[in-house]
Scaffold this motif. Structure first.
Motif, mmCIF file in Angstrom:
data_model
loop_
_atom_site.group_PDB
_atom_site.id
_atom_site.type_symbol
_atom_site.label_atom_id
_atom_site.label_comp_id
_atom_site.label_asym_id
_atom_site.label_seq_id
_atom_site.Cartn_x
_atom_site.Cartn_y
_atom_site.Cartn_z
ATOM 1 N N ARG A 81 0.823 -1.207 0.000
ATOM 2 C CA ARG A 81 0.000 0.000 0.000
ATOM 3 C C ARG A 81 0.860 1.261 0.000
ATOM 4 O O ARG A 81 0.671 2.157 -0.817
ATOM 5 C CB ARG A 81 -0.929 -0.008 1.214
ATOM 6 N N ASP A 82 1.822 1.329 0.923
ATOM 7 C CA ASP A 82 2.596 2.555 1.110
ATOM 8 C C ASP A 82 3.667 2.764 0.048
ATOM 9 O O ASP A 82 3.933 3.893 -0.348
ATOM 10 C CB ASP A 82 3.244 2.569 2.495
ATOM 11 N N ALA A 114 -4.163 0.059 -3.649
ATOM 12 C CA ALA A 114 -5.281 0.492 -2.810
ATOM 13 C C ALA A 114 -6.010 -0.660 -2.135
ATOM 14 O O ALA A 114 -6.494 -0.527 -1.017
ATOM 15 C CB ALA A 114 -6.261 1.312 -3.641
ATOM 16 N N ASP A 115 -6.098 -1.786 -2.820
ATOM 17 C CA ASP A 115 -6.883 -2.901 -2.297
ATOM 18 C C ASP A 115 -5.960 -4.031 -1.848
ATOM 19 O O ASP A 115 -5.272 -4.652 -2.664
ATOM 20 C CB ASP A 115 -7.873 -3.396 -3.356
ATOM 21 N N ILE A 116 -5.957 -4.255 -0.547
ATOM 22 C CA ILE A 116 -5.096 -5.284 0.032
ATOM 23 C C ILE A 116 -5.954 -6.278 0.801
ATOM 24 O O ILE A 116 -6.957 -5.908 1.404
ATOM 25 C CB ILE A 116 -4.003 -4.667 0.934
#
Length: 86
Positions: free
Chosen positions: A48-49, A54-56
């Motif tokens: 994510r970072d 966006a979708d984890i």
């Protein structure tokens, strides 16, 4: 004619998975890394970072249900590939 990107999810973002995820996110033309899956929270935070995924997901079945997913990269232990592919 412009083709829509291939929307890819990756399962496993550990040591090797990170290399594949970076390539998908930054170097593979026509691919868009839209989802990542791992049972380990720190791997998902990295996706994510660092890559902006966006979708984890912590659950593989949930990743497979991701809307609009076109392909899945399996970067998991070989011993679980048959089960994951089926």
């Amino acid at each position: 004619m412009v083709k829509a990107p291939l929307r890819v999810g990756i399962v496993g973002v550990g040591r090797m998975g990170r290399h594949h995820a970076e390539n998908l996110a930054q170097r593979v033309q026509g691919a868009e890394l839209v989802a990542a899956c791992s049972p380990l929270a720190d791997e998902l935070v990295w996706a994510r970072d660092t890559l902006g995924v966006a979708d984890i997901y912590r659950d593989y079945a949930q990743l497979l249900a991701h809307p609009g997913l076109d392909a899945v990269f399996l970067v998991t232990p070989n011993t679980v590939h048959p089960e994951q592919i089926i």
